[in-house]
Design a protein around this motif. Structure first.
Motif, PDB file in Angstrom:
ATOM      1  N   ALA A 159       0.932  -1.260  -0.204  1.00 26.68           N
ATOM      2  CA  ALA A 159      -0.035  -0.106  -0.049  1.00 26.68           C
ATOM      3  C   ALA A 159       0.763   1.326   0.014  1.00 26.68           C
ATOM      4  CB  ALA A 159      -0.968   0.111   1.223  1.00 26.68           C
ATOM      5  N   ASN A 160       0.546   2.228  -0.856  1.00 20.42           N
ATOM      6  CA  ASN A 160       1.367   3.355  -1.170  1.00 20.42           C
ATOM      7  C   ASN A 160       0.843   4.525  -0.989  1.00 20.42           C
ATOM      8  OD1 ASN A 160       4.064   1.694  -2.044  1.00 20.42           O
ATOM      9  ND2 ASN A 160       2.330   1.139  -3.462  1.00 20.42           N
ATOM     10  N   GLY A 161       1.383   5.569  -0.414  1.00 17.88           N
ATOM     11  CA  GLY A 161       0.626   7.028  -0.470  1.00 17.88           C
ATOM     12  C   GLY A 161       0.614   7.489  -1.802  1.00 17.88           C
ATOM     13  N   ARG A 162      -0.258   8.402  -2.055  1.00 15.54           N
ATOM     14  CA  ARG A 162      -0.624   8.970  -3.338  1.00 15.54           C
ATOM     15  C   ARG A 162      -0.292  10.395  -3.489  1.00 15.54           C
ATOM     16  NH1 ARG A 162      -6.415   6.751  -5.361  1.00 15.54           N
ATOM     17  NH2 ARG A 162      -6.150   8.071  -6.962  1.00 15.54           N
ATOM     18  N   LYS A 214       5.738   3.873   0.009  1.00 15.34           N
ATOM     19  CA  LYS A 214       5.366   2.708   0.365  1.00 15.34           C
ATOM     20  C   LYS A 214       5.065   2.794   2.017  1.00 15.34           C
ATOM     21  CE  LYS A 214       6.760  -2.210   1.076  1.00 15.34           C
ATOM     22  NZ  LYS A 214       7.932  -3.248   0.789  1.00 15.34           N
ATOM     23  N   LEU A 215       3.800   2.736   2.310  1.00 13.89           N
ATOM     24  CA  LEU A 215       3.607   2.592   3.761  1.00 13.89           C
ATOM     25  C   LEU A 215       3.423   1.376   4.489  1.00 13.89           C
ATOM     26  CD1 LEU A 215       0.391   4.850   3.246  1.00 13.89           C
ATOM     27  CD2 LEU A 215       2.907   5.630   3.793  1.00 13.89           C
ATOM     28  N   ALA A 216       3.119   0.134   3.762  1.00  9.25           N
ATOM     29  CA  ALA A 216       2.905  -1.046   4.315  1.00  9.25           C
ATOM     30  C   ALA A 216       2.995  -1.998   3.254  1.00  9.25           C
ATOM     31  CB  ALA A 216       1.767  -1.124   5.251  1.00  9.25           C
ATOM     32  N   ALA A 249       4.652  -2.738   8.313  1.00  5.75           N
ATOM     33  CA  ALA A 249       4.926  -1.216   8.058  1.00  5.75           C
ATOM     34  C   ALA A 249       6.171  -1.141   7.396  1.00  5.75           C
ATOM     35  CB  ALA A 249       5.023  -0.644   9.448  1.00  5.75           C
ATOM     36  N   SER A 250       6.522  -0.198   6.454  1.00  7.77           N
ATOM     37  CA  SER A 250       7.532   0.135   5.601  1.00  7.77           C
ATOM     38  C   SER A 250       8.455   0.846   6.428  1.00  7.77           C
ATOM     39  CB  SER A 250       7.361   0.837   4.435  1.00  7.77           C
ATOM     40  OG  SER A 250       6.929   2.091   4.732  1.00  7.77           O
ATOM     41  N   ALA A 251       9.891   0.701   6.417  1.00  8.93           N
ATOM     42  CA  ALA A 251      10.935   1.339   6.986  1.00  8.93           C
ATOM     43  C   ALA A 251      10.867   2.931   6.712  1.00  8.93           C
ATOM     44  CB  ALA A 251      12.293   0.884   6.187  1.00  8.93           C
ATOM     45  N   GLY A 252      10.170   3.323   5.510  1.00 11.03           N
ATOM     46  CA  GLY A 252       9.904   4.789   5.386  1.00 11.03           C
ATOM     47  C   GLY A 252       8.862   5.140   6.277  1.00 11.03           C
ATOM     48  N   LEU A 253       7.798   4.639   6.423  1.00  9.66           N
ATOM     49  CA  LEU A 253       6.713   4.884   7.412  1.00  9.66           C
ATOM     50  C   LEU A 253       7.153   4.938   8.797  1.00  9.66           C
ATOM     51  CD1 LEU A 253       3.716   5.601   8.062  1.00  9.66           C
ATOM     52  CD2 LEU A 253       3.359   3.164   8.179  1.00  9.66           C
TER      53      LEU A 253
END
Length: 229
Positions: A97-100, A109-111, A150-154
């Motif tokens: 799931a990615n933020g738009r 990438k969020l999760a 959760a992604s590392a970026g989140l």
């Protein structure tokens, strides 16, 4: 005359011997019939047609997208009659799931999650005795989400985050065709629509709990080989 009679007797005897042998070696049958079990191995592409709500309560105007995924799939069909079969599919795919846009869009990438949607359909086979057999089907699926992460970026943006996605119950539709290669082996082309609605909960360190509703509703395109048992 005596030699002719002996020849006729020998010919008749030979015919009598050949007939049982021929009866024991019938030509392979074409198509399918009641009682057959069909096993297919497909390569599938799962392409979500996602519609996302806002990320609530902090980012109500921001949406998420879900990427495609390719994986192998195994399914089994039991023919209850010559034309009606019941198919169960088993496959699992991984999606992100990615933020738009906005803050979550800058994260990207969020999760990620694995998706397991066992689906049972009732099929109608239009030409069961033929070597080319189109079919249509409809049924139900129960989708389970597992190993959400959760992604590392989140986590860099909002701290340690736990992700949980709600399982889904919905309907499914399909259309496809089997094309014989040999009497028992066939090529299969298949497409499915699966109704999958879920909600994701993200429990973060910095901004508390966030929720987002996602209708995935993927198209599943498959191509592979099948075997009539």
């Amino acid at each position: 005359m005596k030699h002719l009679s002996i020849g006729v007797v020998l010919a008749a005897a030979g015919l009598g011997i050949a007939t049982p042998a021929m009866a024991q070696d019938p030509a392979p049958r074409t198509g399918i019939q009641a009682g057959d079990v069909l096993v297919r191995l497909r390569a599938i592409l799962v392409a979500p047609n996602e519609r996302s709500g806002g990320i609530l309560p902090t980012f109500p105007g921001e949406r998420v997208s879900v990427d495609n995924s390719a994986m192998p799939e195994v399914d089994v069909t039991y023919m209850a009659t010559d034309q009606i079969g019941f198919e169960l599919i088993a496959a699992t795919t991984k999606h992100s799931a990615n933020g738009r846009s906005g803050t979550t869009g800058s994260i990207g990438k969020l999760a990620s999650t694995w998706v397991l949607p066992p689906t049972l359909t009732a099929q109608y086979h239009l030409n069961p005795r033929g070597s080319i057999r189109p079919y249509v089907g409809a049924g139900l699926n129960y989708t389970m989400f597992w190993n959400e992460d959760a992604s590392a970026g989140l986590e860099k943006a909002v701290g340690r985050t736990r992700v949980r996605m709600k399982d889904s119950f919905g309907w499914a539709a399909q259309a496809g065709v089997d094309v014989d290669i040999t009497p028992k082996v066939f090529l299969n082309l298949d497409v499915k629509y699966i109704d999958i609605d879920t909600s994701a909960r993200l429990r973060t360190t910095a901004i508390g709990t966030q929720n987002v509703k996602i209708n995935l509703d993927p198209l599943v395109f498959g191509v592979g080989l099948g075997l009539r048992l």
